[in-house]
Design a protein around this motif. Sequence first.
Motif, PDB file in Angstrom:
ATOM      1  N   LEU A 238      19.497  19.506 -12.622  1.00 53.78           N
ATOM      2  CA  LEU A 238      18.464  20.372 -12.071  1.00 53.78           C
ATOM      3  C   LEU A 238      18.875  21.816 -12.316  1.00 53.78           C
ATOM      4  N   ARG A 239      17.879  22.688 -12.379  1.00 52.96           N
ATOM      5  CA  ARG A 239      18.158  24.121 -12.508  1.00 52.96           C
ATOM      6  C   ARG A 239      17.436  24.836 -11.379  1.00 52.96           C
ATOM      7  N   LEU A 240      18.204  25.450 -10.515  1.00 54.27           N
ATOM      8  CA  LEU A 240      17.645  26.228  -9.419  1.00 54.27           C
ATOM      9  C   LEU A 240      17.462  27.675  -9.861  1.00 54.27           C
ATOM     10  N   SER A 241      16.399  28.284  -9.358  1.00 56.15           N
ATOM     11  CA  SER A 241      16.128  29.695  -9.621  1.00 56.15           C
ATOM     12  C   SER A 241      15.935  30.424  -8.310  1.00 56.15           C
ATOM     13  N   CYS A 242      16.313  31.674  -8.300  1.00 56.18           N
ATOM     14  CA  CYS A 242      16.111  32.538  -7.135  1.00 56.18           C
ATOM     15  C   CYS A 242      15.603  33.880  -7.646  1.00 56.18           C
ATOM     16  N   LEU A 243      14.410  34.257  -7.214  1.00 61.25           N
ATOM     17  CA  LEU A 243      13.845  35.543  -7.604  1.00 61.25           C
ATOM     18  C   LEU A 243      13.879  36.491  -6.414  1.00 61.25           C
TER      19      LEU A 243
ATOM     20  N   LEU B 269      14.482  44.677  -3.359  1.00 60.79           N
ATOM     21  CA  LEU B 269      15.821  45.266  -3.309  1.00 60.79           C
ATOM     22  C   LEU B 269      15.814  46.646  -3.959  1.00 60.79           C
ATOM     23  N   ASP B 270      16.417  47.588  -3.275  1.00 63.42           N
ATOM     24  CA  ASP B 270      16.521  48.919  -3.848  1.00 63.42           C
ATOM     25  C   ASP B 270      17.421  48.866  -5.083  1.00 63.42           C
ATOM     26  N   SER B 271      16.966  49.519  -6.143  1.00 59.76           N
ATOM     27  CA  SER B 271      17.745  49.502  -7.381  1.00 59.76           C
ATOM     28  C   SER B 271      18.107  50.911  -7.836  1.00 59.76           C
ATOM     29  N   SER B 272      18.087  51.834  -6.909  1.00 60.69           N
ATOM     30  CA  SER B 272      18.422  53.213  -7.260  1.00 60.69           C
ATOM     31  C   SER B 272      19.925  53.357  -7.466  1.00 60.69           C
ATOM     32  N   ALA B 273      20.324  54.554  -7.838  1.00 56.93           N
ATOM     33  CA  ALA B 273      21.735  54.821  -8.077  1.00 56.93           C
ATOM     34  C   ALA B 273      22.554  54.734  -6.795  1.00 56.93           C
ATOM     35  N   ALA B 274      21.882  54.773  -5.654  1.00 54.91           N
ATOM     36  CA  ALA B 274      22.573  54.696  -4.366  1.00 54.91           C
ATOM     37  C   ALA B 274      22.813  53.271  -3.920  1.00 54.91           C
TER      38      ALA B 274
ATOM     39  N   ASP C 251      20.135  37.180 -14.212  1.00 65.43           N
ATOM     40  CA  ASP C 251      19.405  38.036 -15.137  1.00 65.43           C
ATOM     41  C   ASP C 251      19.041  39.278 -14.355  1.00 65.43           C
ATOM     42  N   ASN C 252      19.805  40.345 -14.529  1.00 62.67           N
ATOM     43  CA  ASN C 252      19.589  41.556 -13.740  1.00 62.67           C
ATOM     44  C   ASN C 252      18.221  42.176 -14.003  1.00 62.67           C
TER      45      ASN C 252
ATOM     46  N   SER D   2      27.367  41.060  -4.557  1.00 61.81           N
ATOM     47  CA  SER D   2      27.559  39.677  -4.991  1.00 61.81           C
ATOM     48  C   SER D   2      26.265  38.912  -4.814  1.00 61.81           C
ATOM     49  N   SER D   3      26.138  37.847  -5.582  1.00 63.08           N
ATOM     50  CA  SER D   3      25.013  36.922  -5.460  1.00 63.08           C
ATOM     51  C   SER D   3      25.594  35.522  -5.485  1.00 63.08           C
TER      52      SER D   3
END
Length: 123
Positions: free
Chosen positions: A18-23, A27-32, A76-77, A37-38
Amino acid sequence: QVQLVESGGGLVQAGGSLRLSCLASGLDSSAASAILSSGWYRQAPGKRRELVATVSGGATTNYADSVKGRFTISRDNGKNALYLEMNNLKPEDTAVYYCHVRHLYYTLTNDYWGQGTQVTVSS
């Protein structure tokens, strides 16, 4: 509002995959900010939630001994996605699988969890 949505669970026979996915969204993606971890955790009936696999911000992976060689975590960032490829599944892998993200925003660390996806492995 941060949301983690898992998918890909189901019923599979022992030895299957099986392949699990998490989307992740919100989430803030700014420089701050940064994802520290995930990971994937699981909880079987009557048992405590346990670590399955994690990947650090620096892409270092860590696996529970029980899944080493069978499971692979990846991310996958660009898509804000986390995956868990599970091969050679065993009945003892049956559990609800949860996606987890530890996120840093300035000096504030937050832990986010998905709602879980059921994985059932029949013998």
